[in-house]
Motif scaffolding. Sequence first.
Motif, PDB file in Angstrom:
ATOM      1  N   ASP A  31     -15.043  -2.046  -0.275  1.00  0.00           N
ATOM      2  CA  ASP A  31     -14.527  -0.676  -0.233  1.00  0.00           C
ATOM      3  C   ASP A  31     -14.891   0.119  -1.468  1.00  0.00           C
ATOM      4  OD1 ASP A  31     -13.480  -1.552   2.036  1.00  0.00           O
ATOM      5  OD2 ASP A  31     -11.362  -1.502   1.410  1.00  0.00           O
ATOM      6  N   LEU A  32     -15.444  -0.530  -2.430  1.00  0.00           N
ATOM      7  CA  LEU A  32     -15.737   0.172  -3.688  1.00  0.00           C
ATOM      8  C   LEU A  32     -16.727   1.294  -3.450  1.00  0.00           C
ATOM      9  CD1 LEU A  32     -16.085  -2.521  -6.496  1.00  0.00           C
ATOM     10  CD2 LEU A  32     -14.523  -0.577  -6.442  1.00  0.00           C
ATOM     11  N   PRO A  33     -16.401   2.498  -3.813  1.00  0.00           N
ATOM     12  CA  PRO A  33     -17.350   3.607  -3.669  1.00  0.00           C
ATOM     13  C   PRO A  33     -18.387   3.563  -4.788  1.00  0.00           C
ATOM     14  CG  PRO A  33     -15.306   4.401  -4.584  1.00  0.00           C
ATOM     15  CD  PRO A  33     -15.150   2.918  -4.408  1.00  0.00           C
ATOM     16  N   ASN A  34     -19.347   4.475  -4.690  1.00  0.00           N
ATOM     17  CA  ASN A  34     -20.296   4.591  -5.794  1.00  0.00           C
ATOM     18  C   ASN A  34     -19.574   5.033  -7.042  1.00  0.00           C
ATOM     19  OD1 ASN A  34     -22.491   3.853  -4.269  1.00  0.00           O
ATOM     20  ND2 ASN A  34     -22.776   5.970  -3.520  1.00  0.00           N
ATOM     21  N   LEU A  35     -20.243   4.746  -8.131  1.00  0.00           N
ATOM     22  CA  LEU A  35     -19.560   4.988  -9.399  1.00  0.00           C
ATOM     23  C   LEU A  35     -19.183   6.450  -9.569  1.00  0.00           C
ATOM     24  CD1 LEU A  35     -18.635   3.314 -11.741  1.00  0.00           C
ATOM     25  CD2 LEU A  35     -20.756   3.889 -12.946  1.00  0.00           C
ATOM     26  N   ASN A  36     -20.037   7.346  -9.100  1.00  0.00           N
ATOM     27  CA  ASN A  36     -19.735   8.774  -9.309  1.00  0.00           C
ATOM     28  C   ASN A  36     -18.585   9.243  -8.439  1.00  0.00           C
ATOM     29  OD1 ASN A  36     -21.118   8.503  -6.986  1.00  0.00           O
ATOM     30  ND2 ASN A  36     -22.606  10.146  -7.375  1.00  0.00           N
ATOM     31  N   GLN A  37     -18.304   8.459  -7.402  1.00  0.00           N
ATOM     32  CA  GLN A  37     -17.178   8.855  -6.550  1.00  0.00           C
ATOM     33  C   GLN A  37     -15.900   8.085  -6.892  1.00  0.00           C
ATOM     34  OE1 GLN A  37     -19.185   7.920  -2.934  1.00  0.00           O
ATOM     35  NE2 GLN A  37     -19.438  10.092  -2.376  1.00  0.00           N
ATOM     36  N   LEU A  38     -16.030   7.214  -7.854  1.00  0.00           N
ATOM     37  CA  LEU A  38     -14.904   6.322  -8.130  1.00  0.00           C
ATOM     38  C   LEU A  38     -13.738   7.075  -8.752  1.00  0.00           C
ATOM     39  CD1 LEU A  38     -14.202   3.163  -8.207  1.00  0.00           C
ATOM     40  CD2 LEU A  38     -14.597   3.400 -10.649  1.00  0.00           C
ATOM     41  N   ASP A  39     -12.616   6.951  -8.086  1.00  0.00           N
ATOM     42  CA  ASP A  39     -11.396   7.520  -8.662  1.00  0.00           C
ATOM     43  C   ASP A  39     -10.678   6.387  -9.392  1.00  0.00           C
ATOM     44  OD1 ASP A  39      -8.898   8.427  -9.267  1.00  0.00           O
ATOM     45  OD2 ASP A  39      -8.715   9.621  -7.423  1.00  0.00           O
ATOM     46  N   PRO A  40     -10.566   6.486 -10.701  1.00  0.00           N
ATOM     47  CA  PRO A  40      -9.993   5.349 -11.442  1.00  0.00           C
ATOM     48  C   PRO A  40      -8.522   5.105 -11.103  1.00  0.00           C
ATOM     49  CG  PRO A  40     -10.309   7.241 -12.894  1.00  0.00           C
ATOM     50  CD  PRO A  40     -10.951   7.590 -11.589  1.00  0.00           C
ATOM     51  N   ASP A  41      -7.878   6.066 -10.480  1.00  0.00           N
ATOM     52  CA  ASP A  41      -6.463   5.891 -10.145  1.00  0.00           C
ATOM     53  C   ASP A  41      -6.278   5.195  -8.801  1.00  0.00           C
ATOM     54  OD1 ASP A  41      -5.634   6.917 -12.436  1.00  0.00           O
ATOM     55  OD2 ASP A  41      -5.031   8.885 -11.666  1.00  0.00           O
ATOM     56  N   THR A  42      -7.371   4.871  -8.144  1.00  0.00           N
ATOM     57  CA  THR A  42      -7.239   4.300  -6.812  1.00  0.00           C
ATOM     58  C   THR A  42      -7.704   2.852  -6.810  1.00  0.00           C
ATOM     59  OG1 THR A  42      -7.944   6.463  -6.082  1.00  0.00           O
ATOM     60  CG2 THR A  42      -7.709   4.791  -4.391  1.00  0.00           C
ATOM     61  N   GLY A  43      -6.971   2.014  -6.110  1.00  0.00           N
ATOM     62  CA  GLY A  43      -7.398   0.636  -5.964  1.00  0.00           C
ATOM     63  C   GLY A  43      -8.305   0.491  -4.757  1.00  0.00           C
ATOM     64  N   HIS A  44      -9.385  -0.247  -4.903  1.00  0.00           N
ATOM     65  CA  HIS A  44     -10.310  -0.403  -3.784  1.00  0.00           C
ATOM     66  C   HIS A  44     -10.460  -1.848  -3.350  1.00  0.00           C
ATOM     67  CE1 HIS A  44     -11.592   3.771  -4.147  1.00  0.00           C
ATOM     68  NE2 HIS A  44     -11.571   3.586  -5.463  1.00  0.00           N
ATOM     69  N   LEU A  45      -9.785  -2.732  -4.007  1.00  0.00           N
ATOM     70  CA  LEU A  45     -10.014  -4.147  -3.748  1.00  0.00           C
ATOM     71  C   LEU A  45      -8.946  -4.703  -2.807  1.00  0.00           C
ATOM     72  CD1 LEU A  45     -10.814  -5.294  -7.390  1.00  0.00           C
ATOM     73  CD2 LEU A  45     -12.403  -4.581  -5.600  1.00  0.00           C
ATOM     74  N   SER A  46      -9.362  -5.696  -2.053  1.00  0.00           N
ATOM     75  CA  SER A  46      -8.378  -6.460  -1.292  1.00  0.00           C
ATOM     76  C   SER A  46      -8.750  -7.932  -1.411  1.00  0.00           C
ATOM     77  CB  SER A  46      -8.352  -6.004   0.164  1.00  0.00           C
ATOM     78  OG  SER A  46      -9.607  -6.241   0.750  1.00  0.00           O
ATOM     79  N   TRP A  47      -7.778  -8.774  -1.124  1.00  0.00           N
ATOM     80  CA  TRP A  47      -8.016 -10.206  -1.322  1.00  0.00           C
ATOM     81  C   TRP A  47      -7.595 -11.019  -0.096  1.00  0.00           C
ATOM     82  CZ3 TRP A  47      -6.344  -6.992  -5.222  1.00  0.00           C
ATOM     83  CH2 TRP A  47      -7.080  -7.023  -6.432  1.00  0.00           C
ATOM     84  N   ASP A  48      -8.267 -12.123   0.078  1.00  0.00           N
ATOM     85  CA  ASP A  48      -7.798 -13.141   1.028  1.00  0.00           C
ATOM     86  C   ASP A  48      -7.494 -14.385   0.210  1.00  0.00           C
ATOM     87  OD1 ASP A  48      -7.633 -12.078   3.572  1.00  0.00           O
ATOM     88  OD2 ASP A  48      -9.833 -12.068   3.750  1.00  0.00           O
ATOM     89  N   VAL A  49      -6.292 -14.865   0.340  1.00  0.00           N
ATOM     90  CA  VAL A  49      -5.912 -16.036  -0.422  1.00  0.00           C
ATOM     91  C   VAL A  49      -5.528 -17.139   0.556  1.00  0.00           C
ATOM     92  CG1 VAL A  49      -4.425 -16.937  -2.239  1.00  0.00           C
ATOM     93  CG2 VAL A  49      -4.944 -14.490  -2.168  1.00  0.00           C
ATOM     94  N   THR A  50      -6.078 -18.300   0.337  1.00  0.00           N
ATOM     95  CA  THR A  50      -5.658 -19.443   1.144  1.00  0.00           C
ATOM     96  C   THR A  50      -4.777 -20.331   0.277  1.00  0.00           C
ATOM     97  OG1 THR A  50      -7.841 -19.325   2.104  1.00  0.00           O
ATOM     98  CG2 THR A  50      -6.484 -21.219   2.685  1.00  0.00           C
ATOM     99  N   VAL A  51      -3.587 -20.551   0.742  1.00  0.00           N
ATOM    100  CA  VAL A  51      -2.645 -21.361  -0.025  1.00  0.00           C
ATOM    101  C   VAL A  51      -2.437 -22.677   0.726  1.00  0.00           C
ATOM    102  CG1 VAL A  51      -0.468 -21.309  -1.259  1.00  0.00           C
ATOM    103  CG2 VAL A  51      -1.452 -19.178  -0.419  1.00  0.00           C
ATOM    104  N   HIS A  52      -2.636 -23.773   0.058  1.00  0.00           N
ATOM    105  CA  HIS A  52      -2.290 -25.067   0.646  1.00  0.00           C
ATOM    106  C   HIS A  52      -0.964 -25.498   0.066  1.00  0.00           C
ATOM    107  CE1 HIS A  52      -6.256 -25.513   2.436  1.00  0.00           C
ATOM    108  NE2 HIS A  52      -6.713 -24.964   1.315  1.00  0.00           N
ATOM    109  N   THR A  53       0.001 -25.511   0.908  1.00  0.00           N
ATOM    110  CA  THR A  53       1.335 -25.802   0.374  1.00  0.00           C
ATOM    111  C   THR A  53       2.238 -26.421   1.418  1.00  0.00           C
ATOM    112  OG1 THR A  53       3.294 -24.853  -0.635  1.00  0.00           O
ATOM    113  CG2 THR A  53       2.127 -23.467   0.910  1.00  0.00           C
ATOM    114  N   GLU A  54       3.258 -27.094   0.970  1.00  0.00           N
ATOM    115  CA  GLU A  54       4.284 -27.621   1.863  1.00  0.00           C
ATOM    116  C   GLU A  54       5.438 -26.633   1.994  1.00  0.00           C
ATOM    117  OE1 GLU A  54       4.183 -30.575   3.526  1.00  0.00           O
ATOM    118  OE2 GLU A  54       2.141 -30.872   2.769  1.00  0.00           O
ATOM    119  N   GLU A  55       5.372 -25.594   1.196  1.00  0.00           N
ATOM    120  CA  GLU A  55       6.484 -24.640   1.180  1.00  0.00           C
ATOM    121  C   GLU A  55       6.537 -23.850   2.481  1.00  0.00           C
ATOM    122  OE1 GLU A  55       8.727 -24.038  -1.220  1.00  0.00           O
ATOM    123  OE2 GLU A  55       7.942 -25.658  -2.484  1.00  0.00           O
ATOM    124  N   SER A  56       7.677 -23.245   2.721  1.00  0.00           N
ATOM    125  CA  SER A  56       7.834 -22.430   3.915  1.00  0.00           C
ATOM    126  C   SER A  56       7.147 -21.089   3.718  1.00  0.00           C
ATOM    127  CB  SER A  56       9.313 -22.210   4.195  1.00  0.00           C
ATOM    128  OG  SER A  56       9.835 -21.389   3.183  1.00  0.00           O
TER     129      SER A  56
END
Lengths: 155, 779
Positions: free
Chosen positions: B237-262
């Motif tokens: 989602d990251l725009p080009n640098l000239n369009q980048l608004d520093p106040d906006t987040g563009h990143l997202s994450w996928d996290v895989t958790v291996h756990t016994e927890e609920s």
Amino acid sequence: MTDTEKQTGSTSIELLSFRVGGQDYSVDIMSVREIRGSAKATSLPHAPFFVKGVINLRGTVLPIIDLSARLGLQSGEDTERNVIIVVDLGERTAGLMVDAVSDILAIPSEEMQPPPDLAADEAKTFVSALTIVDSRMIRILDLEAVMPPQGEEVA
Amino acid sequence: MSDPMAEIRASFFIECEELLESLQDGLQLMDDGDTDPETINIVFRAVHSIKGGAGAFGLDDLVRFAHRFETAMDEVRAGRFHPDGEAIRLFFACADILGDLVRAARDDDQVDDAVTGPVLEKLDKLVGLEEEEEEVLDFTPATLSLDFGDGLLDLPDLPDLSALPAAASSVEGLPSLDLPADMPALTAEALAETTTKGFTVHFKPENALYASGNEPLYLFRALRDIGDISVTCHCGDLPNLNQLDPDTGHLSWDVTVHTEESEQSVREVFEFVDGLCVLEIKPLTGTAAMIAPASAPVVEKVVEKAVETAAPEAAPIASPQKPPVSIKMVTAPAPTPKPAPVAKLPVDSDDDTLDEAPKDEKSGSFAPIKATGTPTQPRATVRVDLERIDRLVNLVGELVINQAMLSQSVTEAGLPPNSPVSTGLEEFLQLTRDIQESVMMIRAQPIKSLFQRMGRIVRESSASVGKDVRLYTDGENTEVDKTVIERLADPLTHMIRNAVDHGLESTEKRLERGKSREGHVTLTAQHRSGRIVIEVSDDGAGINRERVKQKAIEKELIPADAQLSDSEIDNLLFLPGFSTAAEISNLSGRGVGMDVVKSSIQALGGRISITSHEGEGTTFSISLPLTLAVLDGMVVRVADETLVVPLNAILETLTLTETDLKALGPETHVVQIRGGFVPLLDLGAELGYRKPQDSYVGGIVLLIGQEDGNRAALAVDAIEDQRQVVIKGLEGSYGRIPGIAAATILGDGQIALILDPTDLVGQASGRTRVRQPQHALVG
């Protein structure tokens, strides 16, 4: 008044000097809130002899200390021409009744001398330092010591 | 930390106090047998909100404790645990400790683990839960990121725009935030917990998340504490640098958790960013699929719905390249997702398959909705700094004095009474009085908070002496000046302890005497003729007068042959250094006795009296002025001094005739009034203004009545006026003067002293000596 001294001294203290019972005293000018003419004080029962009473200072109750009585000096002329110096001591405010205000002095701190040890003199305990201005000795008043003892009756 | 933070922190603690109050209220209701889920919810929510706020401020001790407490309450709320009296007492203890922790956190103090430890242990045992340390750690992320956000994210408007709403939402918004977390808990947790091996978490922060100072890194670290994680970052989602608004987040994450927890514990990691991000949590393995679907898809849908409703923020997801429109508005939409899932939920779940799902969701979702409407704010209120009110009170005081001065000069100018000036002044007087009364009312507060604290004293002190005690309160909405309330806390604490320790008999003795096993201590407050009367009574054995007298003789407080009336013996309790407990318990009997209570009540302008009936109990009655700021007084002259005598102390005024005045002994007089004899005091002499007069015949006396029924006649030179005066304390500027309560400023600008008649009469000495029971007996 004494601006020249202010320029030379690296750390100088400004003092308000005044006369009480024929002697020259002074207090740190930073603790002085105002100077006002005397007013009729309401006397307080069971008060120490040097507490003249309380006056109304724009809505606050201001205890008045008769400084000449406090210092054990000859009580000067009668109260009509007296001046009240209102001093601020952190939490407490009080009025010091003196004969007359004389001058504002700037004294370099190295010219301050501790008072010599003379156990007999009662007034000595109220003087925190001495200095000489124009060949007059100026006593610097220890305000804390002058204040009436407080709190012993407070429940 | 910056000033805005300090402010938010301060308001958090104020809110905590309110929450603690509603917590106490709720527990009290539960104790009284209320099993309404709403009540339990109030309790739960109070604990939860404190925890939430505390997490945001990094108050780890508080979070840790609140979390355990909350878990226990959650069990109750879910109906898995039904608290009995024992349990509720434990909850009370928890609430008390929670209050301690809040105050400790506020004052940068520490609460000893030795205090919290045993209670927590009991709590866990009671509810049958074992808590893992990891859960506790989950709450640190929000903490750290707040500091972090300040410096690194470089949002210039952080304190104003974002930090504030963030703190607010973490405190106020949390009840509704539970919602998604609860649903899986109800359906999946019980069944699927053991079979799932992990989750995939899709996490896309919205701008509001960053703006409120959260930091994904710490969330991932918290996830890592639950199990092994692998993180994939999507930066497409990251725009080009000239369009980048520093106040906006563009990143997202996928996290895989291996756990016994609920799933819930995974979700808890994101608890504080709930509503600020797109969050999808799916079970990792197929094994759980047959059981879990009930929860997971619903949650997903909820989240999606939430995202759709939170319009501007949803845009980046749908069309990544489109620059967000209203970044400055980031904080505003944050609350909107909350109502959305709630409203949509039943509809969504109907589409789904499992029958029990809607049922669970209803119980999970409806309660919070109902709850958000009810919490304790029937009227709109404004929080004002006490200093400002005090300034206002002072100013109004000045106004009253000024008005008095004005009317005095109008009178002196000799204007006729019906001149326009006089009538105008009359109205002015009325108005100033009204203003003054309204201002005084601002300072008044219900005495409830004080009574609640006393509840704790009863609980603690009864536990430490092993008695069964119940506190009844009445009139807790009685309003009193804030200062009075504050300064009543210590004496009242002492009296309550006394009642529990000395007043009530031991359980065995009570049963022997055919009383209920449970001792009763009653605390009441009521207005009575311009004063507030607070009574502390117990249904214990009453004062053992024989023993009290014996004790007083032993301690040489009274002569061995003294003949005392019952009330005189009762009043011996107020003598300094008097303690009756045969054996000294760790509660009272340390020599700090009722004399201290008496003097602190007197310092408030109050009186204390005692009534006791053998075998039935003892009642201490405190009577206090409603406000410490104004007083109706009689202005009198004595020896050229003007004094004010409180009007409520004056029974009557009279002129002495020769037949009234009787000499008694060489130096004292009594006044004969309607068959009774009252000691005569010369006010001027008592205050040291003058020597006693040669003759008082023809003089004016004020008949002073006291709480304990004693009377005295005060001789004065003249009565000048009767008016309301503004009290100016002397203690701040000078100190306490015997016989003088305070000072005031009269119309002419002069200061007049206000008498404290009881103190004056009690201290009276010299020429006109009055026989005051307790003082006369000391000598």
